[in-house]
Design a protein around this motif. Sequence first.
Motif, PDB file in Angstrom:
ATOM      1  N   LEU A  16       0.823  -1.203   0.000  1.00  0.00           N
ATOM      2  CA  LEU A  16       0.000   0.000   0.000  1.00  0.00           C
ATOM      3  C   LEU A  16       0.859   1.255   0.000  1.00  0.00           C
ATOM      4  N   ILE A  17       0.317   2.316  -0.594  1.00  0.00           N
ATOM      5  CA  ILE A  17       1.014   3.601  -0.643  1.00  0.00           C
ATOM      6  C   ILE A  17       0.264   4.588   0.241  1.00  0.00           C
ATOM      7  N   PHE A  18       1.048   5.373   0.982  1.00  0.00           N
ATOM      8  CA  PHE A  18       0.507   6.358   1.914  1.00  0.00           C
ATOM      9  C   PHE A  18       1.103   7.724   1.596  1.00  0.00           C
ATOM     10  N   VAL A  19       0.405   8.781   1.990  1.00  0.00           N
ATOM     11  CA  VAL A  19       0.936  10.135   1.878  1.00  0.00           C
ATOM     12  C   VAL A  19       1.264  10.619   3.289  1.00  0.00           C
ATOM     13  N   VAL A  20       2.363  11.370   3.410  1.00  0.00           N
ATOM     14  CA  VAL A  20       2.807  11.880   4.700  1.00  0.00           C
ATOM     15  C   VAL A  20       2.108  13.216   4.973  1.00  0.00           C
ATOM     16  N   HIS A  21       1.412  13.307   6.131  1.00  0.00           N
ATOM     17  CA  HIS A  21       0.715  14.532   6.520  1.00  0.00           C
ATOM     18  C   HIS A  21       1.521  15.364   7.509  1.00  0.00           C
ATOM     19  N   GLU A  22       2.277  14.721   8.388  1.00  0.00           N
ATOM     20  CA  GLU A  22       3.077  15.415   9.404  1.00  0.00           C
ATOM     21  C   GLU A  22       4.355  14.627   9.638  1.00  0.00           C
ATOM     22  N   VAL A  23       5.415  15.332   9.999  1.00  0.00           N
ATOM     23  CA  VAL A  23       6.672  14.700  10.389  1.00  0.00           C
ATOM     24  C   VAL A  23       7.123  15.329  11.703  1.00  0.00           C
ATOM     25  N   ASP A  24       7.458  14.478  12.672  1.00  0.00           N
ATOM     26  CA  ASP A  24       7.998  14.946  13.953  1.00  0.00           C
ATOM     27  C   ASP A  24       9.401  14.363  14.098  1.00  0.00           C
ATOM     28  N   PRO A  25      10.418  15.118  13.653  1.00  0.00           N
ATOM     29  CA  PRO A  25      11.782  14.588  13.706  1.00  0.00           C
ATOM     30  C   PRO A  25      12.270  14.348  15.129  1.00  0.00           C
ATOM     31  N   ASP A  26      11.763  15.113  16.091  1.00  0.00           N
ATOM     32  CA  ASP A  26      12.184  14.922  17.486  1.00  0.00           C
ATOM     33  C   ASP A  26      11.718  13.566  18.014  1.00  0.00           C
ATOM     34  N   GLU A  27      10.515  13.174  17.638  1.00  0.00           N
ATOM     35  CA  GLU A  27       9.960  11.883  18.058  1.00  0.00           C
ATOM     36  C   GLU A  27      10.330  10.766  17.083  1.00  0.00           C
ATOM     37  N   GLY A  28      10.788  11.139  15.876  1.00  0.00           N
ATOM     38  CA  GLY A  28      11.139  10.139  14.862  1.00  0.00           C
ATOM     39  C   GLY A  28       9.922   9.434  14.294  1.00  0.00           C
ATOM     40  N   ARG A  29       8.821  10.192  14.133  1.00  0.00           N
ATOM     41  CA  ARG A  29       7.565   9.610  13.666  1.00  0.00           C
ATOM     42  C   ARG A  29       6.933  10.492  12.598  1.00  0.00           C
ATOM     43  N   ALA A  30       6.057   9.881  11.804  1.00  0.00           N
ATOM     44  CA  ALA A  30       5.296  10.604  10.786  1.00  0.00           C
ATOM     45  C   ALA A  30       3.846  10.162  10.857  1.00  0.00           C
ATOM     46  N   VAL A  31       2.945  11.082  10.535  1.00  0.00           N
ATOM     47  CA  VAL A  31       1.526  10.749  10.408  1.00  0.00           C
ATOM     48  C   VAL A  31       1.266  10.525   8.924  1.00  0.00           C
ATOM     49  N   ILE A  32       0.756   9.326   8.605  1.00  0.00           N
ATOM     50  CA  ILE A  32       0.514   8.951   7.212  1.00  0.00           C
ATOM     51  C   ILE A  32      -0.943   8.526   7.030  1.00  0.00           C
ATOM     52  N   GLU A  33      -1.397   8.555   5.765  1.00  0.00           N
ATOM     53  CA  GLU A  33      -2.750   8.116   5.433  1.00  0.00           C
ATOM     54  C   GLU A  33      -2.716   7.492   4.047  1.00  0.00           C
ATOM     55  N   SER A  34      -3.513   6.468   3.840  1.00  0.00           N
ATOM     56  CA  SER A  34      -3.568   5.790   2.553  1.00  0.00           C
ATOM     57  C   SER A  34      -3.965   6.757   1.448  1.00  0.00           C
TER      58      SER A  34
END
Length: 59
Positions: A16-34
């Motif tokens: 599956l392919i997702f688009v990145v909505h947010e990136v938090d480099p301090d936490e090392g996480r991204a919010v993604i959605e299909s």
Amino acid sequence: MIEVGDQVRIGESGALIFVVHEVDPDEGRAVIESVDDSAAGRYPFSMPLGALVRVDSTG
């Protein structure tokens, strides 16, 4: 580096392919959605940046 607006897969072999909505480099996480509007349970969720692989323009 993964950035907002990038298309990504979860892992090298992710189907599956997702688009990145947010990136938090301090936490090392991204919010993604299909990107698939018809995906069951389509909603944004957080994933570790290390699990994401950017999809190039050729797919």
